[in-house]
Write an enzyme that holds these catalytic residues in place. Structure first.
Site, PDB file in Angstrom:
ATOM      1  N   HIS A 153      -6.953   5.022   2.120  1.00 15.72           N
ATOM      2  CA  HIS A 153      -6.032   4.027   2.695  1.00 15.72           C
ATOM      3  C   HIS A 153      -6.540   2.593   2.486  1.00 15.72           C
ATOM      4  CE1 HIS A 153      -3.366   2.178   5.712  1.00 15.72           C
ATOM      5  NE2 HIS A 153      -4.449   1.574   6.177  1.00 15.72           N
ATOM      6  N   HIS A 183       0.841  -1.207   0.000  1.00 16.54           N
ATOM      7  CA  HIS A 183       0.000   0.000   0.000  1.00 16.54           C
ATOM      8  C   HIS A 183       0.875   1.256   0.000  1.00 16.54           C
ATOM      9  CE1 HIS A 183      -0.636   2.883   3.340  1.00 16.54           C
ATOM     10  NE2 HIS A 183      -1.647   3.282   2.627  1.00 16.54           N
TER      11      HIS A 183
HETATM   12 ZN    ZN Z   1      -4.427   0.033   7.625  1.00 18.31          ZN
END
Ligand code: ZN
Length: 368
Positions: free
Chosen positions: A271, A257
């Protein structure tokens, strides 16, 4: 092997609990400094002020815009000190919550978290993620302790845009797979110990809850309705995922990520949306059976989580650009290295490309 588990002191969840705020936080002091985005504050301000007023508790509401940086936290800490805050209350989503945590750490004060969206697993943890001004990761600030109170009003969560609720499921989707990886590698959890059976089982329950109730909860939230399924998924997004990631450990989904987040075009991705894609990439990298990967991708498609790089906003999927993401994901200190085999940029690059290809294929099969 020392096992450590940490958690917030109190977790409160229910429709309308915001009207009982004073009852749940009065033991922490009499002066409360609220930090939140304009939207979040406008949702809770009147109701919270009414509740606190009944007990003669003093409150100040500070609007917060922008990133969670060391500078923004320092500025707010000065204001909170001036006010004489005994407790900091973070209201809203990730950034305001992370900022409130950093401020409370600076003041060594009590900390209350009131998430108005369930878009990530930040509320319960003792972790504040700080960014530099340029949207790059600065540091992971570990607080002395977890929040004293986490207060979640399910009705407020259900009335917020569905996209946030779905993103929270994306963050929660990673929890079990990352926890399981950490048990295989004996990687340490955030407080620096091994996972308790309790934390592992909460992580597992988090995944099972999403699989069982995720789709119906999403459909209810589309209608701003609170159903038992919505309550289950809020608990998964906020409590189970929070306890799971913190006390059982993070791995490649969150590391990847960070890599994807560094690419142009992903600024608007949430997120949890990036973590959902990171989860698929982790499963590919760890060579999970096809059935399990299909289940995760199918879930993402059913609730509207991204399964391709394009869906998270990456327009340039050239090898060179993706290599950059893979290198960022493998930066020292990132949880990508919590894997049970050595991970390098080449492996991550392959996983990202492989995950993207699977995602594209799934969309094609759905006729998109
Ligand atoms: Zn997270």
């Amino acid at each position: 092997m020392v096992k450590i588990m940490i958690a917030p002191n109190r977790y409160i969840q229910g429709s309308g609990v915001i009207d009982e705020t004073a009852k749940h936080i009065a033991h922490l002091g009499s002066k409360f400094f609220f930090i939140g985005g304009p939207t979040a504050l406008s949702i809770i301000k009147e109701r919270v002020a009414a509740s606190l007023g009944e007990r003669s508790l003093v409150c100040h509401f500070e609007k917060f815009l922008g990133e969670c940086t060391r500078a923004s936290a320092a500025g707010l800490s000065d204001k909170a000190k001036e006010f004489g805050a005994e407790a900091i209350v973070g209201v809203g989503g990730g950034r305001a919550i992370d900022t409130a945590k950093a401020v409370s750490h600076e003041l060594n004060s009590a900390l209350v978290i009131i998430p108005t969206i369930a878009s990530n697993d930040a509320p319960c943890s003792a972790l504040s993620v700080q960014y530099s001004g340029k949207h790059m990761l600065d540091r992971f600030l570990i607080l002395r302790r977890n929040p004293d109170v986490v207060l979640v009003d399910s009705k407020i969560i259900a009335e917020a845009p569905t996209r946030y609720f779905v993103a929270g499921m994306g963050d929660a989707l990673a929890t079990w797979f990352e926890a399981f990886t950490c048990t295989k590698s004996s990687a340490k959890n955030l407080p620096g110990g091994m996972a308790t059976s309790a934390a592992l089982n909460l992580a597992r329950l988090c995944y099972e809850t999403l699989m069982e109730y995720g789709v119906s909860a999403k459909l209810a939230v589309d209608q701003n309705a609170v159903t038992p399924a919505v309550e289950m998924v809020i608990e998964a997004n906020v409590l189970l995922s929070g306890l799971g990631f913190e006390s059982a450990g993070l791995a490649a989904a969150h590391g990847i990520h960070e890599g994807i987040h560094a690419l142009e075009g992903t600024e608007r991705a949430l997120h949890g949306e990036l973590v959902a894609f990171g989860t698929i990439a982790q499963l590919v990298m760890e060579n999970y059976p096809k059935g399990e990967i299909d289940r995760v991708i199918g879930f993402c498609n059913a609730v509207g989580l991204p399964v391709t790089l394009k869906q998270v906003g990456v327009s340039d999927i050239s090898l060179e650009n993706l290599k950059r993401a893979a290198e960022v994901a493998c930066m020292e200190g990132l949880t990508t290295h919590n894997c049970y085999f050595p991970v390098n940029a080449e492996l991550v690059l392959g996983a990202v490309i492989g995950a993207n290809a699977l995602g594209e294929a799934s969309l094609k099969a759905l006729g998109h």
